[in-house]
Structures are given as C-alpha cells and as structure tokens.
Design a protein around this motif. Structure first.
Motif, PDB file in Angstrom:
ATOM      1  N   ARG A  82       0.820  -1.203   0.000  1.00 36.20           N
ATOM      2  CA  ARG A  82       0.000   0.000   0.000  1.00 36.20           C
ATOM      3  C   ARG A  82       0.859   1.261   0.000  1.00 36.20           C
ATOM      4  NH1 ARG A  82      -4.551  -1.736   4.438  1.00 36.20           N
ATOM      5  NH2 ARG A  82      -2.731  -2.083   5.750  1.00 36.20           N
ATOM      6  N   GLU A  83       0.262   2.352  -0.462  1.00 31.51           N
ATOM      7  CA  GLU A  83       0.976   3.627  -0.567  1.00 31.51           C
ATOM      8  C   GLU A  83       1.592   3.997   0.784  1.00 31.51           C
ATOM      9  OE1 GLU A  83       1.642   7.761  -0.076  1.00 31.51           O
ATOM     10  OE2 GLU A  83      -0.339   7.055   0.506  1.00 31.51           O
ATOM     11  N   GLY A  84       2.891   4.244   0.773  1.00 33.58           N
ATOM     12  CA  GLY A  84       3.590   4.591   2.004  1.00 33.58           C
ATOM     13  C   GLY A  84       4.050   3.397   2.805  1.00 33.58           C
ATOM     14  N   GLY A  85       3.564   2.197   2.470  1.00 34.24           N
ATOM     15  CA  GLY A  85       3.996   0.994   3.167  1.00 34.24           C
ATOM     16  C   GLY A  85       3.399   0.868   4.557  1.00 34.24           C
ATOM     17  N   VAL A  93      15.814   1.615   7.556  1.00 31.98           N
ATOM     18  CA  VAL A  93      15.450   1.082   6.243  1.00 31.98           C
ATOM     19  C   VAL A  93      15.958  -0.348   6.107  1.00 31.98           C
ATOM     20  CG1 VAL A  93      15.884   1.294   3.767  1.00 31.98           C
ATOM     21  CG2 VAL A  93      15.310   3.328   5.110  1.00 31.98           C
ATOM     22  N   LYS A  94      17.174  -0.598   6.551  1.00 29.05           N
ATOM     23  CA  LYS A  94      17.753  -1.938   6.440  1.00 29.05           C
ATOM     24  C   LYS A  94      16.947  -2.955   7.245  1.00 29.05           C
ATOM     25  CE  LYS A  94      22.205  -4.366   6.686  1.00 29.05           C
ATOM     26  NZ  LYS A  94      21.848  -5.521   7.518  1.00 29.05           N
ATOM     27  N   GLU A 119      18.690   4.583  -4.491  1.00 28.39           N
ATOM     28  CA  GLU A 119      19.358   5.504  -3.581  1.00 28.39           C
ATOM     29  C   GLU A 119      18.635   5.633  -2.248  1.00 28.39           C
ATOM     30  OE1 GLU A 119      19.732   9.095  -5.882  1.00 28.39           O
ATOM     31  OE2 GLU A 119      21.478   8.352  -6.959  1.00 28.39           O
ATOM     32  N   LEU A 120      18.304   4.476  -1.662  1.00 28.60           N
ATOM     33  CA  LEU A 120      17.726   4.421  -0.319  1.00 28.60           C
ATOM     34  C   LEU A 120      18.853   4.261   0.692  1.00 28.60           C
ATOM     35  CD1 LEU A 120      14.570   2.101  -0.454  1.00 28.60           C
ATOM     36  CD2 LEU A 120      14.630   4.490   0.275  1.00 28.60           C
ATOM     37  N   SER A 121      18.917   5.144   1.646  1.00 27.95           N
ATOM     38  CA  SER A 121      19.924   5.041   2.693  1.00 27.95           C
ATOM     39  C   SER A 121      19.496   3.986   3.705  1.00 27.95           C
ATOM     40  CB  SER A 121      20.107   6.384   3.397  1.00 27.95           C
ATOM     41  OG  SER A 121      20.976   6.244   4.505  1.00 27.95           O
ATOM     42  N   LEU A 122      20.270   2.903   3.829  1.00 29.85           N
ATOM     43  CA  LEU A 122      19.903   1.799   4.707  1.00 29.85           C
ATOM     44  C   LEU A 122      19.938   2.193   6.176  1.00 29.85           C
ATOM     45  CD1 LEU A 122      21.814  -1.140   2.971  1.00 29.85           C
ATOM     46  CD2 LEU A 122      19.407  -0.513   2.733  1.00 29.85           C
ATOM     47  N   LYS A 123      20.730   3.211   6.510  1.00 25.39           N
ATOM     48  CA  LYS A 123      20.896   3.587   7.919  1.00 25.39           C
ATOM     49  C   LYS A 123      19.807   4.526   8.417  1.00 25.39           C
ATOM     50  CE  LYS A 123      25.936   3.091   7.849  1.00 25.39           C
ATOM     51  NZ  LYS A 123      27.250   3.776   8.069  1.00 25.39           N
ATOM     52  N   LYS A 124      19.071   5.141   7.514  1.00 21.56           N
ATOM     53  CA  LYS A 124      18.042   6.090   7.926  1.00 21.56           C
ATOM     54  C   LYS A 124      16.870   5.382   8.601  1.00 21.56           C
ATOM     55  CE  LYS A 124      18.256  10.281   5.125  1.00 21.56           C
ATOM     56  NZ  LYS A 124      17.490  11.140   4.194  1.00 21.56           N
ATOM     57  N   ARG A 127      10.987   6.972   9.573  1.00 17.98           N
ATOM     58  CA  ARG A 127      10.341   8.269   9.804  1.00 17.98           C
ATOM     59  C   ARG A 127      11.121   9.436   9.212  1.00 17.98           C
ATOM     60  NH1 ARG A 127      11.661   6.951  15.311  1.00 17.98           N
ATOM     61  NH2 ARG A 127      13.610   7.930  15.961  1.00 17.98           N
ATOM     62  N   GLU A 128      12.393   9.213   8.889  1.00 19.18           N
ATOM     63  CA  GLU A 128      13.215  10.270   8.316  1.00 19.18           C
ATOM     64  C   GLU A 128      13.106  10.345   6.794  1.00 19.18           C
ATOM     65  OE1 GLU A 128      16.831  10.236  11.613  1.00 19.18           O
ATOM     66  OE2 GLU A 128      16.979   8.948   9.840  1.00 19.18           O
ATOM     67  N   LEU A 129      12.430   9.396   6.200  1.00 21.11           N
ATOM     68  CA  LEU A 129      12.318   9.359   4.750  1.00 21.11           C
ATOM     69  C   LEU A 129      11.295  10.370   4.248  1.00 21.11           C
ATOM     70  CD1 LEU A 129      12.235   5.493   4.122  1.00 21.11           C
ATOM     71  CD2 LEU A 129      14.223   7.016   3.951  1.00 21.11           C
ATOM     72  N   SER A 130      11.580  10.939   3.086  1.00 14.18           N
ATOM     73  CA  SER A 130      10.576  11.762   2.416  1.00 14.18           C
ATOM     74  C   SER A 130       9.438  10.866   1.946  1.00 14.18           C
ATOM     75  CB  SER A 130      11.199  12.471   1.214  1.00 14.18           C
ATOM     76  OG  SER A 130      11.563  11.518   0.211  1.00 14.18           O
ATOM     77  N   ARG A 131       8.345  11.483   1.535  1.00 15.37           N
ATOM     78  CA  ARG A 131       7.219  10.683   1.040  1.00 15.37           C
ATOM     79  C   ARG A 131       7.632   9.837  -0.156  1.00 15.37           C
ATOM     80  NH1 ARG A 131       1.539  12.725  -1.702  1.00 15.37           N
ATOM     81  NH2 ARG A 131       0.349  10.822  -1.351  1.00 15.37           N
TER      82      ARG A 131
END
Length: 292
Positions: A82-85, A93-94, A119-124, A127-131
């Motif tokens: 679903r949108e946004g997961g 992320v990891k 280009e997904l940062s695994l360490k983020k 909640r820090e991700l943009s939409r």
C-alpha cells in the motif's frame, strides 16, 4: 498451483454502507492487471479482500482455488503493498527490508540491490524518509517479496517522474524474469497503460468493465473537424464528451465508427483519432452515468 483469483458474489459493508456489492471477478494467473477507479470507488477494499486483510460480508474470495481468509499458506504468497507501506517508523530502512524475510520467497539480495539502485539510505529511520523515498521503500519490499500475486495500491504516490519510470521498468523486468500475477492500482493511467494486459474498472463498489487492453483501445474514437459536419456524422452515435473552439468541434464517441461512418467523416474533412485509456476511463466513470 495456478494462482487465479476468483471473487464470487462478494459484498463488503462498512456499517450500513456497501464498499463493494455483488462483485464477480476472475483474474487469471500470470498477467499484469490495471485496477482503475475514482477515489472511493472500492479499489483498496477489493485488494484488501484478495490479500485477506478483510473478510467479505458475504460471498467467496478464492486464490488458487482456496478461500484466502485465514489461509496462511496462500496468504504468504500474496503481497499487497500500500501507498507509504505498512512500516514501523522507528526501524531503519535496512531493518525494514530484512523484515520481509518472513515471506518464504523474499529475496534479500535483490532488495538490497534495489535499495542501492533507488538511492535508499539503509541507515536512515523510516520516519526520516521523504514521502517519495518511503514509497520507494514500499516498492522495493513488494518487488523483492517474489510473491505469486503482487498488488501495488497507489505505491507510486510521492515518487517523481524518473523514479516512477524506473519502478515500472523494474516491475516489468521482474515480471519477465519470473512470470507471476501483478495488479497495479493507480490514477496515473497513461503512464502504465503500455505495461498492462487487462484492465478492471471499479465504479461505486461494482465492476464496471473488465477487458483486455486491446478491447479498450478499440472502444472509442474522437471526431474532429468543422462543427456542423461533426454534428452530422456523430448523430446517432453514443457521444461521451464534446469540445468546441471557434468553428472546430471535437467529440468523443464510445465506439469506433464503422466503415460507412468513416467514409462519411473522410468526405466531410473530419479526422478520426483514438481515445486514450485515461480519457476513456474518465468518460466511463463520469458522475451521473449509469455505472455498472
């Protein structure tokens, strides 16, 4: 086992309101489907039933010939993204990607490869991700699930155009590599039209149309030319919409004109063109029409 989806006389109620009513639908295995509908039409409700997120009020929802509700062996091979997961915002992320390993066929290496590609940062933290990046994370988890039936419910929302294009191409490559069933629920119809084999239109809780793409492409036409000539040729045809600019008029009709009508149009200086899937969808679901 063939992962064909069957809904038989399905109704889903929220309180006294019907989210879906008397739905009969068959999705054959191994195809890419587009699920189209206006906001509130019932698309998400339909996907939730197929994924066993909800139980129908009445009727049967079968996947692979078996009832999907409380059927863990079947549900484990179905992915609804679903949108946004559906993520824990406090996880990285990891860690979120690694959670996908609860699925029997989840491909962690492929997921990490996709994370790098997009280009997904695994360490983020999630909640820090943009939409847009959150949508990418959902798409990555859906592709890497390697499910027999994968459904994406507006997962592209928030992605920019280049990212959406890369997602569609990755989805198609994964489908060609491992033929399975894909359902794309989307409002960006023209973007995905070339990837679809069949289209299901949901309107006010009912299945309005279910056809292969070629059938939709042959359904309508636009007639453009001098207003009086267009009106004369369009007389008796089912006109879906019309526009006028000065002495020039364009009408959209629901069926491709027959040979005699095409000849009359040519003699009158009228151009006949195709109707895009998105325009056809808009016309078919226009409020005030009879719907299903």
């Amino acid at each position: 086992m063939s992962f064909t989806v069957n809904l038989r006389d399905v109704t889903l109620k929220y309180g006294d309101a019907d989210a879906l009513a008397d739905v009969d639908l068959t999705l054959e295995a191994g195809k890419i489907y587009g699920l189209l509908g206006r906001n509130g039409a019932g698309k998400t409700s339909l996907l939730s039933l197929i994924a066993a997120f909800r139980k129908p009020t009445s009727g049967a929802v079968l996947v692979g010939g078996e009832p999907v509700w409380e059927n863990a062996p079947i549900v484990s091979r179905v992915a609804l993204i679903r949108e946004g997961g559906d993520f824990d915002d406090s996880d990285t992320v990891k860690a979120t990607i690694e959670t996908g390993q609860i699925r029997p066929d989840f491909d962690l290496d492929y997921a990490l490869k996709l994370a790098d590609k997009f280009e997904l940062s695994l360490k983020k933290k999630v909640r820090e991700l943009s939409r847009g990046k959150r949508s990418v994370l959902a798409a990555v988890c859906g592709l890497a699930a390697r499910a027999e039936l994968t459904m994406f419910d507006e997962v592209h929302l928030g992605m920019d155009a280049p990212t959406r294009d890369a997602f569609y191409k990755e989805l198609l490559a994964e489908y060609m590599d491992r033929q399975h069933t894909v359902v794309l629920s989307t409002h960006l119809i023209d973007e995905v039209a070339n990837y679809l084999e069949e289209v299901v239109i949901v309107d006010r809780g009912r299945i309005l149309r279910h056809e292969d793409v070629e059938t939709f492409q042959g359904m309508g036409a636009t007639l453009t030319g001098p207003a009086d000539a267009v009106d004369a040729v369009a007389a008796g045809l089912d006109v879906l919409a019309e526009q006028r600019l000065g002495a020039t008029k364009s009408v959209t009709v629901s069926a491709r004109p027959d040979a005699a009508t095409r000849e009359r149009a040519a003699n009158a200086g009228i151009e006949i063109g195709p109707v895009g899937l998105q325009d056809l969808f808009i016309h078919l679901t226009e409020p005030g029409k009879n719907g299903a």
